[in-house]
Design a protein around this motif. Structure first.
Motif, PDB file in Angstrom:
ATOM      1  N   ARG A  72     -94.758   5.107  -2.320  1.00  0.00           N
ATOM      2  CA  ARG A  72     -95.100   4.022  -2.943  1.00  0.00           C
ATOM      3  C   ARG A  72     -94.105   3.357  -4.302  1.00  0.00           C
ATOM      4  O   ARG A  72     -93.965   2.245  -4.669  1.00  0.00           O
ATOM      5  CB  ARG A  72     -96.612   3.964  -3.116  1.00  0.00           C
ATOM      6  CG  ARG A  72     -97.731   3.686  -2.337  1.00  0.00           C
ATOM      7  CD  ARG A  72     -99.275   3.514  -2.593  1.00  0.00           C
ATOM      8  NE  ARG A  72     -99.450   4.099  -3.536  1.00  0.00           N
ATOM      9  CZ  ARG A  72    -100.367   5.415  -3.780  1.00  0.00           C
ATOM     10  NH1 ARG A  72    -100.745   5.710  -2.404  1.00  0.00           N
ATOM     11  NH2 ARG A  72    -100.437   6.281  -4.775  1.00  0.00           N
ATOM     12  N   MET A  73     -93.899   4.006  -5.530  1.00  0.00           N
ATOM     13  CA  MET A  73     -93.086   3.860  -5.833  1.00  0.00           C
ATOM     14  C   MET A  73     -91.312   3.400  -5.699  1.00  0.00           C
ATOM     15  O   MET A  73     -91.569   2.395  -6.470  1.00  0.00           O
ATOM     16  CB  MET A  73     -93.423   5.098  -7.383  1.00  0.00           C
ATOM     17  CG  MET A  73     -92.667   4.297  -8.526  1.00  0.00           C
ATOM     18  SD  MET A  73     -92.749   5.527  -9.858  1.00  0.00           S
ATOM     19  CE  MET A  73     -94.667   5.322 -10.000  1.00  0.00           C
TER      20      MET A  73
ATOM     21  N   LEU B 276     -92.291  10.083 -12.258  1.00  0.00           N
ATOM     22  CA  LEU B 276     -93.564  10.860 -11.205  1.00  0.00           C
ATOM     23  C   LEU B 276     -93.150  12.229 -12.279  1.00  0.00           C
ATOM     24  O   LEU B 276     -94.199  13.401 -12.065  1.00  0.00           O
ATOM     25  CB  LEU B 276     -93.481  11.054 -10.361  1.00  0.00           C
ATOM     26  CG  LEU B 276     -93.994   9.491  -9.701  1.00  0.00           C
ATOM     27  CD1 LEU B 276     -93.779   9.819  -8.355  1.00  0.00           C
ATOM     28  CD2 LEU B 276     -95.289   9.152 -10.267  1.00  0.00           C
TER      29      LEU B 276
ATOM     30  N   SER C   8    -103.439   8.241   2.266  1.00  0.00           N
ATOM     31  CA  SER C   8    -103.830   9.805   1.523  1.00  0.00           C
ATOM     32  C   SER C   8    -105.293   9.243   1.808  1.00  0.00           C
ATOM     33  O   SER C   8    -105.937  10.480   1.776  1.00  0.00           O
ATOM     34  CB  SER C   8    -102.966   9.283   0.142  1.00  0.00           C
ATOM     35  OG  SER C   8    -104.049  10.149  -0.877  1.00  0.00           O
TER      36      SER C   8
ATOM     37  N   GLU D 212     -96.177  13.940  -4.927  1.00  0.00           N
ATOM     38  CA  GLU D 212     -97.144  14.219  -3.958  1.00  0.00           C
ATOM     39  C   GLU D 212     -96.562  12.345  -2.798  1.00  0.00           C
ATOM     40  O   GLU D 212     -96.013  11.835  -3.899  1.00  0.00           O
ATOM     41  CB  GLU D 212     -99.221  13.212  -4.377  1.00  0.00           C
ATOM     42  CG  GLU D 212     -99.817  12.739  -3.358  1.00  0.00           C
ATOM     43  CD  GLU D 212     -99.342  12.296  -2.679  1.00  0.00           C
ATOM     44  OE1 GLU D 212    -100.135  12.209  -2.272  1.00  0.00           O
ATOM     45  OE2 GLU D 212     -99.487  10.456  -3.344  1.00  0.00           O
TER      46      GLU D 212
ATOM     47  N   HIS E  83     -97.652   8.838  -3.438  1.00  0.00           N
ATOM     48  CA  HIS E  83     -97.473   8.457  -4.339  1.00  0.00           C
ATOM     49  C   HIS E  83     -95.950   7.898  -4.940  1.00  0.00           C
ATOM     50  O   HIS E  83     -95.466   6.372  -5.117  1.00  0.00           O
ATOM     51  CB  HIS E  83     -98.277   8.515  -5.331  1.00  0.00           C
ATOM     52  CG  HIS E  83     -98.436   8.462  -6.692  1.00  0.00           C
ATOM     53  ND1 HIS E  83     -98.723   8.988  -7.972  1.00  0.00           N
ATOM     54  CD2 HIS E  83     -98.373   6.685  -6.946  1.00  0.00           C
ATOM     55  CE1 HIS E  83     -98.569   8.202  -9.389  1.00  0.00           C
ATOM     56  NE2 HIS E  83     -97.931   6.804  -8.242  1.00  0.00           N
TER      57      HIS E  83
END
Length: 863
Positions: A838-839, A825, A581, A832, A835
């Motif tokens: 990653r989570m 989220l 990103s 996104e 994000h």
């Protein structure tokens, strides 16, 4: 010459004549006299046996001697300060006979005329190289053919090169002895004193020696162990029916084994072998002679093995041609007859190639450089005289082959050049330099390597470059030029080139490396599973993982570059969810700086694998530099490191020597001896102190260079990455970025892309990047609306994944974790991809307790 002048009053006419004719034949002087009208008459060597001619020439009036370039060189070898090029006065007598005999044949000219009657011919000095002819007993005719080729080389080259080859055979050079194995005795008698080994194999390997498979093999391995030159030739003739099959099988195994590290020749019969050896000997002798540090004539005593660089067979391992050698060879090859004329006249030395006189109007230093280039081409076997004693030289087959690699050579008639440096934001820097010409030097490559599979590999050693001639000093600029422009007066055209790096070469040249053009990457799927996702509209074609490959690439990248590029691919694909990103935001934001690049890479510093790969991007301090500066600093650092090792060894030796002197002082009884030992102790202490100081200075220098190198590497990596992202010529994805950074900091990103683009990618895509691509594709396909919420949209999309496609099983088994991440989220808000990836990975990869495992199993997707 001074010795001659000191004995002038006592010299006789015969000594004058003998001295003048000898110096003229040796190429050291030009000899002539002037008539009353002022016309200059050269001495006629064809009439030197005519006593009337000699009396008339030397006895009446004055005669003139003028030093040639070779004569000046001879003087400089003895006492350089007294070398003069002016004509000498009349009546100069002959040289001291002892001095004349000391003149090495290697310093004489290529011509060698017989001495006239009544005059002594000076003895010729030569360096002897022992050539061991090694083979089993089944190739006696071939052994004779090799010896014939050696004698032919002696006849054609020994006077010109000052080297004699002595064929060594066990039949002629061994003698009865006892006390060891027969082969060990032979090794002492003829192998240890050898300089070159020519090995020949027919259809036998030979008899075992107790140490090796055969005596020939043992001799070859002794040479290889000593780093001496080995040339091997294998017969490809039909094998007779009576041949020993076991011997034949052993020979085939040995030949196959040698394919791994040796280029060898093959022959059909003895005559073909003789022609092969005749063709290869000039190259072999030139290479061996360069390997010997002290090229002195051999005495009758056994040779002490020198320090050789290991070489095997006759692979092309010549030294790189310098610019003048390149220009001479290029012109000679372009000339219709392929000839070079080199001769002496009373007006001086002449070197004419392709209708150009290279010595006309040049200063003595430049003239000497052109003559040295001419001699070097002759020594390397690229040119040869048309006949013995001829002034005409022609390009050889090897010369034409070498010239084929010089097609990129060019010369422009320029009197000034403009150097510029362009920047992303801000005005350009510019400077104008005066010069005498501009030439383009072809790219240089490392030695061609042939693998066991026959594949030819070649790596770029130095890119194509421009050489500005007549530059008296290095430009005093604080910036590095990126462009050069000049007017070619011959064609009236303006030439413009992109350049990278600038190097001032003594005495009057400026070298500029040309920047390669960026090679566009082809686009093809790297994974069948990802291709299926594209076909199922789950991955857009723009997100497809690409490979860059050129099917007709003329060379393969070296192993280091392949390993670096592949390591970067793995690292970037694994870290893409956490750094991608920030990297993409730099490309979109024109105001981004190199510090933004550093901050983008910082999260990868905690990555479990290969985090050190991006060390240059993490470093906070930087120092402005170019890739050429990094290479220069790295070279200097290596030199200092080598000096440090040597000084450390010298210091340890001096410390031991000092301790020994102190011990000797305790044993000294006589006052006289004691006083002497005290002086020795003091001297050794002073030497040790000096070495300690030098060692400390080198350690400081090494530390400073290391810091400078690290700061320069950080600047180059971050600035080149910023340039790559701003240029937007390649997609900003892990694989294209890997192509751009693999060769940093020693190359620019454009050079790195050009080098890496032909290398095919590994079809396997790292797991983290697979997950990111699938999540990105699903989000892109539902960018405007999530019908029923994001969880339901992902549920529908994941059920459409083809079985066995990348990530399909991982997504299905960890659906509960993905759903949890989406809900955290915001199920209905825009998501996104970085994000969410990653989570999701954090939840799915963490260690689960038994209850969480049961829940995950119950929530997994099923058809």
């Amino acid at each position: 010459m001074r010795d001659i002048e000191e004995d002038a009053l006592n010299a006789s006419m015969n000594s004058i004549v003998e001295a003048c004719v000898f110096l003229l034949e040796s190429g050291y002087i030009l000899l002539g006299k002037r008539e009353d009208s002022g016309k200059r008459l050269p001495f006629d060597l064809q009439k030197q046996a005519d006593e009337g001619y000699l009396s008339n020439f030397f006895g009446r009036g004055s005669f003139e001697l003028k030093l040639t370039h070779q004569g000046r060189k001879r003087l400089e070898e003895t006492e350089p300060t007294n070398a003069k090029a002016e004509p000498l006065g009349a009546g100069v007598p002959g040289p001291d006979p002892a001095d004349a005999r000391d003149v090495s044949q290697r310093s004489a000219t290529r011509t060698s005329r017989s001495a006239p009657q009544g005059m002594r011919r000076q003895p010729v000095r030569a360096t002897i190289l022992n050539v061991l002819i090694a083979s089993p007993s089944d190739v006696s005719a071939e052994r004779d053919a090799v010896e014939s080729a050696i004698q032919e080389w002696n006849g054609n080259h020994h006077e010109r090169m000052g080297i004699m080859l002595q064929p060594v055979r066990w039949e002629t050079h061994s003698y009865p002895a006892s006390g060891d194995r027969p082969q060990a005795i032979l090794n002492k008698q003829i192998v240890e004193s050898g300089d070159i080994l020519i090995g020949i194999f027919g259809y036998k390997l030979g008899t075992p020696t107790g140490k090796a498979q055969s005596g020939t093999i043992e001799e070859i391995e002794e040479f290889r162990k000593a780093g001496k030159y080995v040339a091997l030739y294998f017969s490809k003739a039909d094998v007779p029916r009576t041949a020993d099959r076991e011997q034949l099988k052993a020979l085939e195994d040995y030949q196959h084994e040698r394919q791994k590290d040796t280029l060898y020749g093959t022959f059909q019969n003895a005559e073909e072998l003789r022609r092969l050896v005749t063709r290869h000997l000039p190259k072999i002798v030139a290479e061996v002679s360069r390997s010997i540090e002290d090229l002195t004539p051999r005495t009758a005593s056994p040779q002490t093995p020198g320090t050789y660089v290991p070489r095997v067979a006759f692979s092309e391992r010549k030294e790189d041609l310098n610019p003048k050698e390149i220009e001479l060879l290029w012109n000679a090859a372009k000339a219709p007859p392929g000839e070079i004329l080199h001769n002496f006249t009373l007006d001086g030395e002449s070197l004419r190639v392709n209708r150009r006189q290279f010595l006309a109007g040049v200063d003595p230093r430049t003239g000497a450089e052109w003559i040295a280039a001419f001699r070097s081409l002759e020594k390397q076997g690229f040119i040869e005289p048309l006949s013995h004693g001829s002034d005409f030289f022609r390009v050889t087959g090897d010369g034409y082959q070498a010239a084929d690699a010089l097609e990129e050579f060019a010369r422009w008639d320029a009197r000034s050049v403009v150097l510029r440096a362009h920047y992303f934001r801000g005005p350009s820097d510019e400077i104008t330099l005066s010069c005498t010409g501009v030439i383009a030097i072809p790219a240089r490559y490392f030695d061609v390597h042939v693998g066991a599979d026959g594949a030819v590999q070649r790596s770029l050693k130095e890119p194509r470059s421009l050489l500005l001639e007549g530059i008296t000093s290095k430009p005093a600029v604080a910036w590095s030029p990126t462009e050069i422009e000049f007017l070619d007066r011959a064609s009236k055209q303006v030439q413009t080139f992109r350049i990278e790096g600038m190097q001032f070469l003594q005495p009057r040249s400026l070298k500029l490396a040309l920047a390669p053009e960026t090679v566009g990457a082809g686009s093809q799927s790297a994974d069948n599973g990802l291709h299926e996702l594209v076909q199922a509209d789950l991955l857009p074609a723009t997100e497809e993982v690409t490979t860059a490959a050129e099917s007709e690439s003329e060379s393969r990248a070296d192993g280091f570059l392949v390993g670096s590029r592949n390591a970067w691919v793995r690292f970037l694909e694994q870290c893409w969810p956490i750094i991608g990103s920030q990297i993409l935001s730099i490309a979109r934001e024109p105001a981004s700086t190199m510090d933004n690049v550093r901050r983008a890479f910082l999260p990868a510093q905690d990555h479990a694998h290969d985090s050190g790969l991006a060390t240059h991007f993490y470093r906070e301090r930087i120092q402005q530099a170019t890739p050429a500066d990094v290479v220069s600093t790295g070279t200097r650092f290596d030199q200092v490191a080598a000096e440090l090792l040597q000084i450390t060894a010298d210091r340890d030796s001096a410390a031991r020597s000092c301790n020994e002197a102190k011990d000797a002082l305790g044993l000294a009884i006589s006052p006289k001896v004691k006083k002497h030992v005290e002086r020795v102790v003091q001297q050794r202490k002073e030497n040790l102190t000096q070495l300690d100081a030098k060692l400390a200075q080198l350690q400081r220098t090494q530390k400073e260079l290391e810091e400078t190198l690290q700061h320069q590497q950080a600047y180059v990596c971050r600035s080149e990455m910023l340039d790559f992202l701003f240029a937007a010529k390649q997609p900003a994805d892990p694989r294209h970025i890997a192509n751009a950074v693999a060769a940093l900091p020693h190359k620019t990103w454009r050079e790195s892309v050009a080098l890496c683009s032909p290398i095919p990618f590994d079809p396997y895509v790292q797991h983290e990047y697979q997950v990111f691509l699938v999540i990105s594709a699903i989000l892109n396909s539902h960018a405007s609306d999530f019908d029923g919420g994001a969880v339901e949209a992902f549920h529908r999309a994941l059920l459409q994944l083809p079985p066995g496609s990348p990530g399909q099983l991982f997504f299905w088994e960890n659906w509960g974790d993905l759903k949890s991440a989406i809900e955290e989220l915001g199920n209905s808000s825009p998501l996104e991809p970085f994000h969410l990836t990653r989570m999701f990975l954090k939840k799915a990869m963490r260690q689960k307790n038994p209850l969480e495992k049961v829940q995950a199993e119950s929530e997994r997707l099923r058809t």
